[in-house]
Design an enzyme around this catalytic site. Sequence first.
Site, mmCIF file in Angstrom:
data_model
loop_
_atom_site.group_PDB
_atom_site.id
_atom_site.type_symbol
_atom_site.label_atom_id
_atom_site.label_comp_id
_atom_site.label_asym_id
_atom_site.label_seq_id
_atom_site.Cartn_x
_atom_site.Cartn_y
_atom_site.Cartn_z
ATOM 1 N N ALA A 66 -47.318 -32.290 42.932
ATOM 2 C CA ALA A 66 -47.986 -31.577 41.741
ATOM 3 C C ALA A 66 -47.647 -29.849 41.832
ATOM 4 O O ALA A 66 -47.197 -30.211 42.775
ATOM 5 C CB ALA A 66 -49.199 -31.540 42.335
ATOM 6 N N GLY A 109 -47.436 -35.537 45.459
ATOM 7 C CA GLY A 109 -47.703 -35.993 44.411
ATOM 8 C C GLY A 109 -46.513 -36.722 43.718
ATOM 9 O O GLY A 109 -46.700 -37.660 43.898
ATOM 10 N N GLU A 112 -46.562 -39.426 45.784
ATOM 11 C CA GLU A 112 -47.990 -40.503 45.707
ATOM 12 C C GLU A 112 -47.328 -40.893 44.408
ATOM 13 O O GLU A 112 -47.613 -42.055 44.278
ATOM 14 C CB GLU A 112 -48.802 -39.509 45.238
ATOM 15 C CG GLU A 112 -49.491 -39.040 46.888
ATOM 16 C CD GLU A 112 -50.552 -37.985 46.830
ATOM 17 O OE1 GLU A 112 -50.523 -36.320 45.874
ATOM 18 O OE2 GLU A 112 -51.160 -37.759 47.655
ATOM 19 N N GLU A 132 -49.037 -31.643 51.841
ATOM 20 C CA GLU A 132 -49.847 -30.924 51.468
ATOM 21 C C GLU A 132 -51.032 -29.638 52.410
ATOM 22 O O GLU A 132 -51.164 -28.642 51.777
ATOM 23 C CB GLU A 132 -50.885 -31.370 50.795
ATOM 24 C CG GLU A 132 -50.581 -32.448 49.281
ATOM 25 C CD GLU A 132 -50.359 -33.519 49.981
ATOM 26 O OE1 GLU A 132 -49.515 -33.696 50.891
ATOM 27 O OE2 GLU A 132 -49.694 -34.170 49.013
HETATM 28 N N1 CAA Z 1 -44.578 -27.024 42.386
HETATM 29 C C1 CAA Z 1 -44.055 -25.469 41.119
HETATM 30 N N2 CAA Z 1 -42.960 -25.346 41.803
HETATM 31 C C2 CAA Z 1 -41.884 -26.293 42.703
HETATM 32 C C3 CAA Z 1 -42.847 -27.165 43.157
HETATM 33 C C4 CAA Z 1 -44.446 -27.448 42.635
HETATM 34 N N3 CAA Z 1 -44.817 -28.816 43.266
HETATM 35 N N4 CAA Z 1 -41.292 -27.679 43.846
HETATM 36 C C5 CAA Z 1 -40.598 -26.887 43.758
HETATM 37 N N5 CAA Z 1 -40.931 -25.667 42.669
HETATM 38 C C6 CAA Z 1 -39.936 -24.866 41.871
HETATM 39 C C7 CAA Z 1 -39.674 -23.988 42.837
HETATM 40 O O1 CAA Z 1 -40.414 -23.427 42.763
HETATM 41 C C8 CAA Z 1 -38.166 -23.279 42.152
HETATM 42 O O2 CAA Z 1 -38.964 -22.596 41.067
HETATM 43 P P1 CAA Z 1 -38.396 -20.845 40.393
HETATM 44 O O3 CAA Z 1 -36.807 -21.479 41.009
HETATM 45 O O4 CAA Z 1 -38.821 -20.430 39.566
HETATM 46 O O5 CAA Z 1 -38.142 -20.303 42.356
HETATM 47 C C9 CAA Z 1 -37.683 -24.382 42.037
HETATM 48 O O6 CAA Z 1 -38.691 -25.886 41.787
HETATM 49 C C10 CAA Z 1 -36.682 -24.440 42.848
HETATM 50 O O7 CAA Z 1 -37.339 -24.894 44.202
HETATM 51 P P2 CAA Z 1 -37.159 -24.375 45.433
HETATM 52 O O8 CAA Z 1 -36.305 -22.990 45.089
HETATM 53 O O9 CAA Z 1 -38.081 -24.088 46.365
HETATM 54 O O10 CAA Z 1 -35.552 -25.613 46.328
HETATM 55 P P3 CAA Z 1 -35.648 -25.560 47.252
HETATM 56 O O11 CAA Z 1 -34.470 -26.284 47.535
HETATM 57 O O12 CAA Z 1 -34.784 -24.389 48.067
HETATM 58 O O13 CAA Z 1 -36.901 -26.158 48.361
HETATM 59 C C11 CAA Z 1 -38.451 -27.714 48.550
HETATM 60 C C12 CAA Z 1 -37.286 -27.571 47.335
HETATM 61 C C13 CAA Z 1 -38.334 -27.873 49.690
HETATM 62 C C14 CAA Z 1 -38.215 -29.500 47.641
HETATM 63 C C15 CAA Z 1 -39.081 -26.694 47.859
HETATM 64 O O14 CAA Z 1 -39.895 -26.366 46.280
HETATM 65 C C16 CAA Z 1 -40.388 -27.030 48.256
HETATM 66 O O15 CAA Z 1 -41.392 -27.029 49.691
HETATM 67 N N6 CAA Z 1 -41.524 -27.301 47.148
HETATM 68 C C17 CAA Z 1 -43.123 -27.781 47.243
HETATM 69 C C18 CAA Z 1 -43.475 -28.755 47.664
HETATM 70 C C19 CAA Z 1 -44.678 -29.466 47.971
HETATM 71 O O16 CAA Z 1 -45.580 -28.464 48.366
HETATM 72 N N7 CAA Z 1 -45.469 -30.739 47.378
HETATM 73 C C20 CAA Z 1 -46.570 -30.800 47.576
HETATM 74 C C21 CAA Z 1 -47.660 -29.954 46.538
HETATM 75 S S1 CAA Z 1 -49.475 -30.522 46.114
HETATM 76 C C22 CAA Z 1 -49.238 -31.902 45.702
HETATM 77 O O17 CAA Z 1 -48.867 -32.538 45.253
HETATM 78 C C23 CAA Z 1 -50.799 -32.508 45.768
HETATM 79 C C24 CAA Z 1 -51.261 -33.805 45.355
HETATM 80 O O18 CAA Z 1 -51.669 -34.382 47.150
HETATM 81 C C25 CAA Z 1 -51.316 -34.375 44.340
#
Ligand code: CAA
Length: 258
Positions: A66, A109, A112, A132
């Site tokens: 998400a 998500g 999911e 999460e």
């Molecule tokens: N939401 C918003 N932006 C996101 C994102 C997310 N879930 N995941 C990645 N991005 C964005 C980053 O902020 C970044 O943007 P900027 O260039 O503007 O800084 C861009 O995508 C690239 O990401 P990274 O620089 O972090 O890329 P990476 O290769 O170093 O890492 C990753 C990749 C490990 C997937 C890392 O991006 C990450 O951990 N993302 C979040 C994953 C996460 O926590 N997901 C769960 C979300 S909560 C949810 O989903 C709730 C639910 O159950 C409904």
Amino acid sequence: MSDEQLVLAAVDGHVATLTLNRPKALNAISPALIETLIAHLDRFEADEQIRALVLTGSDRAFAAGADIKAMSTASASEMLLGRSIERWTRLAACRKPIIAAVSGYAFGGGCELAMMCDIIIASESAQFSQPEVNLGVMPGAGGTQRLTRAIGPQRAMEMVLTGNPITAQEALQYGLVNRIFPIERYLAEAQALAATIAEKAPIAVMLAKEAIRAASETTLREGLALELRNFYLLFDTEDQKEGMRAFIEKRKPIFKGR
Ligand code: CAA
């Protein structure tokens, strides 16, 4: 980027491929992306020509969850009243078969969404995670329920409580994904599988999907009753007559979805 471009749609024969298209955000699932996805699903579900769908992302990310930026300052009541996650369940409610073609990150998500599909085809570099807890929340779009049913409570517990990712190989071994292919081929293989399903009698496929879903959503008694009702119901379709006639006449059936 306009909202329409957040999910790209392409049709080949009876198969529609939907591609999540927010590459800079690793396909983070924003409300606008979900609404665009729903609009495509509504359209393809109503289109008799479309008999199977493929949902994919990019080679680097199916979806990284998400959109954290869109919800970081939200209150509980805003989340509750906005019903944003409830909107996602449109995917799970699709009556036509959907294959997820997953490469790279299927996190939160993203994992999911893939689990709302009926079959998951992965590239060798796919990674699945429910991270999460790292954000101070927990899965909210089926990660505690569908994952547990797919891989069992112990493995789901480890994934959800640690937030650690599993590899495509582990996902295959756990039964979360159906098959793994090299990155050059996973999408084409998912589309080929969708094309195979699209050759079958569409109403039979739809009712079989409904019955299989019932196996994890109802009791055995209710599931068996639904299965039997659907089986009998198919004898009112032209495709049942055609399918059985074609078998007897030793030819390939021509299914019309009626
Ligand atoms: N939401 C918003 N932006 C996101 C994102 C997310 N879930 N995941 C990645 N991005 C964005 C980053 O902020 C970044 O943007 P900027 O260039 O503007 O800084 C861009 O995508 C690239 O990401 P990274 O620089 O972090 O890329 P990476 O290769 O170093 O890492 C990753 C990749 C490990 C997937 C890392 O991006 C990450 O951990 N993302 C979040 C994953 C996460 O926590 N997901 C769960 C979300 S909560 C949810 O989903 C709730 C639910 O159950 C409904």
